[in-house]
Enzyme design. Structure first.
Site, mmCIF file in Angstrom:
data_model
loop_
_atom_site.group_PDB
_atom_site.id
_atom_site.type_symbol
_atom_site.label_atom_id
_atom_site.label_comp_id
_atom_site.label_asym_id
_atom_site.label_seq_id
_atom_site.Cartn_x
_atom_site.Cartn_y
_atom_site.Cartn_z
ATOM 1 N N LYS A 119 0.899 -1.323 -0.007
ATOM 2 C CA LYS A 119 -0.037 -0.130 0.003
ATOM 3 C C LYS A 119 0.806 1.343 0.197
ATOM 4 O O LYS A 119 0.596 2.108 -0.650
ATOM 5 C CB LYS A 119 -1.067 0.043 1.092
ATOM 6 C CG LYS A 119 -1.937 1.170 0.980
ATOM 7 C CD LYS A 119 -2.343 1.784 2.581
ATOM 8 C CE LYS A 119 -1.260 2.737 2.973
ATOM 9 N NZ LYS A 119 -1.800 3.534 4.329
ATOM 10 N N ASP A 137 -6.036 0.206 1.032
ATOM 11 C CA ASP A 137 -5.966 0.255 2.487
ATOM 12 C C ASP A 137 -7.346 -0.292 2.929
ATOM 13 O O ASP A 137 -8.171 -1.002 2.077
ATOM 14 C CB ASP A 137 -5.823 1.486 3.025
ATOM 15 C CG ASP A 137 -7.190 2.227 3.011
ATOM 16 O OD1 ASP A 137 -7.977 1.994 1.977
ATOM 17 O OD2 ASP A 137 -7.179 3.549 3.165
#
Length: 209
Positions: A119, A137
């Site tokens: 991420k 996320d």
């Protein structure tokens, strides 16, 4: 699914024209630090601790020499601050020794830095280097699954499947749009389906009604 993803993004683009990162930073190094701190923490809370942190340690060179307990005190307001302090110091040392204090610009090099997962690497590529990155996320993972764009149990799989059905030119924008929708409407515990602009396209809504 490609067409459905395009439709979803077009609708969200109109709903959230100002969607973008809410983290405060002045350069690539500070962006990297802020994104690492944002793991399991809100952007607002990160923005509360970074002014003092960046005033003391504005770049990799200064942070590489920081005392660990000083770093911990400065970021104590974010979750997992003990491990994050270690990661930030080690990352700064690597940047100084291997990259002349600069943040590397490849996905693979970013993943080698302590505390940097997929991420974070995606966000740095997309936001920092204006490249093609789609960070996943908890919000992106939840919204994408509820909509039915993907059917996955882990974020890495969600990232892979979203990248397969979204034009790379829209990956960065998709990341921000799905996050904003997740924060404002499609919340984890009490999604506000009545106010959602994606009702007709949402698998979760159809199942609940």
């Amino acid at each position: 699914m490609f067409r459905q993803a395009e439709t979803v993004l077009n609708i969200l683009d109109k709903e959230y024209p100002d969607a973008g990162t809410q983290l405060h930073y002045n350069d690539l190094f500070q962006l990297l630090v802020a994104v690492v701190l944002s793991a399991q923490c809100t952007d607002k809370q990160v923005n509360r601790v970074t002014p003092a942190l960046f005033a003391r340690y504005p770049d990799a060179s200064s942070m590489a020499q920081a005392k660990l307990n000083d770093l911990e005190d400065l970021i104590k307001g974010v979750g997992l601050y003990h491990s994050k302090a270690r990661h930030l110091k080690h990352t700064a040392q690597i940047l100084v020794s291997q990259y002349e204090g600069q943040v590397p610009d490849t996905f693979e090099q970013l993943l080698e830095l302590p505390g940097v997962g997929r991420k974070t690497a995606n966000v740095i590529i997309a936001v920092g280097f204006d490249g093609h990155g789609l960070g996943v996320d908890t919000h992106v993972h939840r919204v994408a699954n509820r909509l039915g764009l993907v059917n996955t149990k882990d974020r890495n799989r969600t990232e892979k499947e979203l990248k397969a059905i979204i034009d790379p030119e829209r990956w960065n924008r998709a990341h921000h749009l799905l996050i904003w929708h997740g924060r404002q409407v499609c919340k984890a515990r009490r999604p506000n389906c009545a106010a959602c602009v994606l009702q007709e396209l949402c698998q979760y809504y159809q199942q609940m009604n």
